[in-house]
Scaffold this active site. Sequence first.
Site, PDB file in Angstrom:
ATOM      1  N   GLY A  50     -13.608  27.455 -14.368  1.00 43.77           N
ATOM      2  CA  GLY A  50     -13.336  28.767 -14.945  1.00 43.77           C
ATOM      3  C   GLY A  50     -14.442  29.773 -14.687  1.00 43.77           C
ATOM      4  N   GLN A  51     -14.296  30.932 -15.316  1.00 44.71           N
ATOM      5  CA  GLN A  51     -15.234  32.047 -15.074  1.00 44.71           C
ATOM      6  C   GLN A  51     -16.680  31.638 -15.392  1.00 44.71           C
ATOM      7  OE1 GLN A  51     -15.157  35.324 -17.815  1.00 44.71           O
ATOM      8  NE2 GLN A  51     -16.344  36.650 -16.464  1.00 44.71           N
TER       9      GLN A  51
ATOM     10  N   TYR B 133      -5.954  31.869 -30.317  1.00 43.20           N
ATOM     11  CA  TYR B 133      -7.249  31.537 -29.679  1.00 43.20           C
ATOM     12  C   TYR B 133      -8.381  31.651 -30.709  1.00 43.20           C
ATOM     13  CZ  TYR B 133     -11.346  32.483 -26.655  1.00 43.20           C
ATOM     14  OH  TYR B 133     -12.582  32.486 -26.057  1.00 43.20           O
TER      15      TYR B 133
ATOM     16  N   GLY C 200     -13.442  22.144 -18.048  1.00 40.13           N
ATOM     17  CA  GLY C 200     -13.063  23.526 -17.707  1.00 40.13           C
ATOM     18  C   GLY C 200     -14.054  24.174 -16.752  1.00 40.13           C
TER      19      GLY C 200
ATOM     20  N   ASP D  28     -12.020  19.520 -14.363  1.00 34.52           N
ATOM     21  CA  ASP D  28     -11.011  20.539 -14.694  1.00 34.52           C
ATOM     22  C   ASP D  28      -9.647  19.954 -14.363  1.00 34.52           C
ATOM     23  OD1 ASP D  28      -9.543  23.131 -14.919  1.00 34.52           O
ATOM     24  OD2 ASP D  28     -11.535  24.015 -14.878  1.00 34.52           O
TER      25      ASP D  28
ATOM     26  N   LYS E  39     -10.724  28.634 -32.337  1.00 28.96           N
ATOM     27  CA  LYS E  39     -12.189  28.612 -32.191  1.00 28.96           C
ATOM     28  C   LYS E  39     -12.876  28.637 -33.556  1.00 28.96           C
ATOM     29  CE  LYS E  39     -12.763  28.606 -27.640  1.00 28.96           C
ATOM     30  NZ  LYS E  39     -13.664  27.752 -26.855  1.00 28.96           N
TER      31      LYS E  39
ATOM     32  N   ILE F  80     -17.699  38.229 -21.288  1.00 28.94           N
ATOM     33  CA  ILE F  80     -18.684  37.898 -20.244  1.00 28.94           C
ATOM     34  C   ILE F  80     -18.285  38.564 -18.925  1.00 28.94           C
ATOM     35  CG2 ILE F  80     -19.858  36.034 -19.025  1.00 28.94           C
ATOM     36  CD1 ILE F  80     -20.354  36.116 -22.104  1.00 28.94           C
TER      37      ILE F  80
ATOM     38  N   ASP G 285      -7.897  16.204 -17.713  1.00 28.07           N
ATOM     39  CA  ASP G 285      -7.171  17.009 -18.704  1.00 28.07           C
ATOM     40  C   ASP G 285      -7.768  16.648 -20.053  1.00 28.07           C
ATOM     41  OD1 ASP G 285      -5.428  18.015 -20.616  1.00 28.07           O
ATOM     42  OD2 ASP G 285      -3.658  17.684 -19.362  1.00 28.07           O
ATOM     43  N   ILE G 286      -8.266  17.638 -20.748  1.00 27.63           N
ATOM     44  CA  ILE G 286      -8.989  17.380 -21.989  1.00 27.63           C
ATOM     45  C   ILE G 286      -8.085  16.752 -23.056  1.00 27.63           C
ATOM     46  CG2 ILE G 286      -8.693  19.708 -22.978  1.00 27.63           C
ATOM     47  CD1 ILE G 286     -11.826  17.495 -22.966  1.00 27.63           C
TER      48      ILE G 286
HETATM   49  P1  NAD Z   1     -11.547  30.300 -18.083  1.00 28.54           P
HETATM   50  O1  NAD Z   1     -10.173  30.540 -18.601  1.00 28.54           O
HETATM   51  O2  NAD Z   1     -12.008  31.072 -16.911  1.00 28.54           O
HETATM   52  O3  NAD Z   1     -11.726  28.752 -17.755  1.00 28.54           O
HETATM   53  C1  NAD Z   1     -11.211  27.761 -18.599  1.00 28.54           C
HETATM   54  C2  NAD Z   1     -10.961  26.532 -17.752  1.00 28.54           C
HETATM   55  O4  NAD Z   1     -10.367  25.540 -18.599  1.00 28.54           O
HETATM   56  C3  NAD Z   1     -10.000  26.774 -16.587  1.00 28.54           C
HETATM   57  O5  NAD Z   1     -10.617  26.450 -15.365  1.00 28.54           O
HETATM   58  C4  NAD Z   1      -8.817  25.870 -16.894  1.00 28.54           C
HETATM   59  O6  NAD Z   1      -8.240  25.268 -15.748  1.00 28.54           O
HETATM   60  C5  NAD Z   1      -9.457  24.819 -17.800  1.00 28.54           C
HETATM   61  N1  NAD Z   1      -8.475  24.153 -18.656  1.00 28.54           N
HETATM   62  C6  NAD Z   1      -7.403  24.698 -19.298  1.00 28.54           C
HETATM   63  N2  NAD Z   1      -6.722  23.726 -19.919  1.00 28.54           N
HETATM   64  C7  NAD Z   1      -7.373  22.563 -19.689  1.00 28.54           C
HETATM   65  C8  NAD Z   1      -7.147  21.225 -20.071  1.00 28.54           C
HETATM   66  N3  NAD Z   1      -6.079  20.855 -20.787  1.00 28.54           N
HETATM   67  N4  NAD Z   1      -8.044  20.290 -19.667  1.00 28.54           N
HETATM   68  C9  NAD Z   1      -9.105  20.636 -18.914  1.00 28.54           C
HETATM   69  N5  NAD Z   1      -9.360  21.884 -18.503  1.00 28.54           N
HETATM   70  C10 NAD Z   1      -8.496  22.843 -18.895  1.00 28.54           C
HETATM   71  O7  NAD Z   1     -12.547  30.477 -19.319  1.00 28.54           O
HETATM   72  P2  NAD Z   1     -14.054  30.967 -19.289  1.00 28.54           P
HETATM   73  O8  NAD Z   1     -14.032  32.429 -19.348  1.00 28.54           O
HETATM   74  O9  NAD Z   1     -14.805  30.275 -18.203  1.00 28.54           O
HETATM   75  O10 NAD Z   1     -14.522  30.449 -20.713  1.00 28.54           O
HETATM   76  C11 NAD Z   1     -15.173  29.199 -20.874  1.00 28.54           C
HETATM   77  C12 NAD Z   1     -15.319  28.955 -22.360  1.00 28.54           C
HETATM   78  O11 NAD Z   1     -16.067  30.029 -22.945  1.00 28.54           O
HETATM   79  C13 NAD Z   1     -13.992  28.908 -23.098  1.00 28.54           C
HETATM   80  O12 NAD Z   1     -14.035  27.894 -24.070  1.00 28.54           O
HETATM   81  C14 NAD Z   1     -13.872  30.265 -23.745  1.00 28.54           C
HETATM   82  O13 NAD Z   1     -13.174  30.211 -24.946  1.00 28.54           O
HETATM   83  C15 NAD Z   1     -15.339  30.614 -23.997  1.00 28.54           C
HETATM   84  N6  NAD Z   1     -15.548  32.068 -24.016  1.00 28.54           N
HETATM   85  C16 NAD Z   1     -15.433  32.811 -22.883  1.00 28.54           C
HETATM   86  C17 NAD Z   1     -15.645  34.181 -22.931  1.00 28.54           C
HETATM   87  C18 NAD Z   1     -15.530  35.045 -21.696  1.00 28.54           C
HETATM   88  O14 NAD Z   1     -15.640  36.274 -21.803  1.00 28.54           O
HETATM   89  N7  NAD Z   1     -15.334  34.464 -20.514  1.00 28.54           N
HETATM   90  C19 NAD Z   1     -15.985  34.784 -24.133  1.00 28.54           C
HETATM   91  C20 NAD Z   1     -16.041  34.007 -25.284  1.00 28.54           C
HETATM   92  C21 NAD Z   1     -15.866  32.623 -25.203  1.00 28.54           C
HETATM   93  N1  SER Z   2     -13.503  37.108 -23.308  1.00 22.81           N
HETATM   94  C1  SER Z   2     -12.728  36.318 -24.195  1.00 22.81           C
HETATM   95  C2  SER Z   2     -11.319  36.814 -24.243  1.00 22.81           C
HETATM   96  O1  SER Z   2     -11.148  37.984 -24.003  1.00 22.81           O
HETATM   97  C3  SER Z   2     -13.318  36.355 -25.585  1.00 22.81           C
HETATM   98  O2  SER Z   2     -13.428  35.078 -26.041  1.00 22.81           O
HETATM   99  O3  SER Z   2     -10.450  36.064 -24.559  1.00 22.81           O
END
Ligand code: NAD
Ligand code: SER
Length: 310
Positions: free
Chosen positions: A11-12, A139, A8, A34, A143, A169, A49-50
């Site tokens: 992602g962000q 979700y 992934g 990804d 988790k 974040i 793909d995970i």
């Molecule tokens: P995001 O949604 O921006 O990125 C997730 C990535 O996972 C994407 O690029 C997507 O293409 C990829 N993905 C989706 N399905 C997939 C699959 N089957 N195989 C491989 N890749 C796949 O998420 P993020 O904000 O970067 O978050 C990263 C991690 O941190 C996540 O596990 C999320 O739960 C956790 N998290 C994020 C936040 C936040 O505020 N951003 C807060 C709490 C937890």
């Molecule tokens: N920032 C994330 C969401 O809103 C929290 O895990 O889903």
Amino acid sequence: MEKILLTGANGQIGTVLTTELRKIYGVEHVIASDITEPANNDGPFCFLDILNKQRLQEQVKDLKITQIYHLAAILSASGEWNPLKTWDVNLNGLLSILDLAKEGLIKKIFFPSTIAVFGKTTPRIQTAQDVPLQPTTVYGMSKATGENWCNYYNKRYGVDVRSVRYPGIIGHQSIPSGGTTDYAVEIYHSAIAGEEYRCFLDKDTRLPMMYMDDAVRATIELMEAPEENIKIRIGYNLAAMSFTPEEIYNAIVKHYPDFKIVYAPDFRQEIAESWSESIDDSSARKDWNWKHAFDLEKMTADMINNLSKK
Ligand code: NAD
Ligand code: SER
């Protein structure tokens, strides 16, 4: 020498974490993966793909991976549109990675958990580490269950898996999507573009948040801490600041006095109301010396400074 795989990674958080890990371990030792095309070609990348366990195992063996930062997931708001797919991606991907460690193919795993594990039975103010978890979103369910599997693989098989419950974040480097806390990034982009911001949460909805720089540093510090310091194998509570949409708006308006906001809460309001307002992260502070650096004012100045340069 460590060889790191991020799932992934587009992602962000992955976009920023990949860059930081490459500064520490060297570009060729950090492999991004990804299911989408990466935005830039600044290091090794593979499509993964995970849910494809066989390809995951082949990549880990072929690339001689020693650690996995498992970021791939479907987030809180997107997850509600396809609950079973979200469960599959968020949980079965993790189980495949835990199995690789159990079989001795990798040494260390990072699993990001979230404040979405909390629910309506969880005390919402200064939420402690060990509290009732009855999440309302798929979700959050995936988790919370994932955290328990991490703990199980650690206690039963000795797998070195480490986890934090990230708050929302906020960063200037990348764009969030599909989450309930995304408003806190979108609002800066609107202010800088000179547009009114239409906020999908109500003005008094307080949530825990963290600046990207702190989140990435916390992740790396947790992963680099001596193993004997890691006392908790479910997600460590992690905190920096808590604010409402009105408070972040007031912080931004000091820089952009003409900036306007309107409130139009949608289905994400109910999700936000099921989460905590503030977090007690004293275990992370004690066990691996976690300290945040950014509060709302400092983050706002840094966001505006960086975004206005783009
Ligand atoms: P995001 O949604 O921006 O990125 C997730 C990535 O996972 C994407 O690029 C997507 O293409 C990829 N993905 C989706 N399905 C997939 C699959 N089957 N195989 C491989 N890749 C796949 O998420 P993020 O904000 O970067 O978050 C990263 C991690 O941190 C996540 O596990 C999320 O739960 C956790 N998290 C994020 C936040 C936040 O505020 N951003 C807060 C709490 C937890
Ligand atoms: N920032 C994330 C969401 O809103 C929290 O895990 O889903």
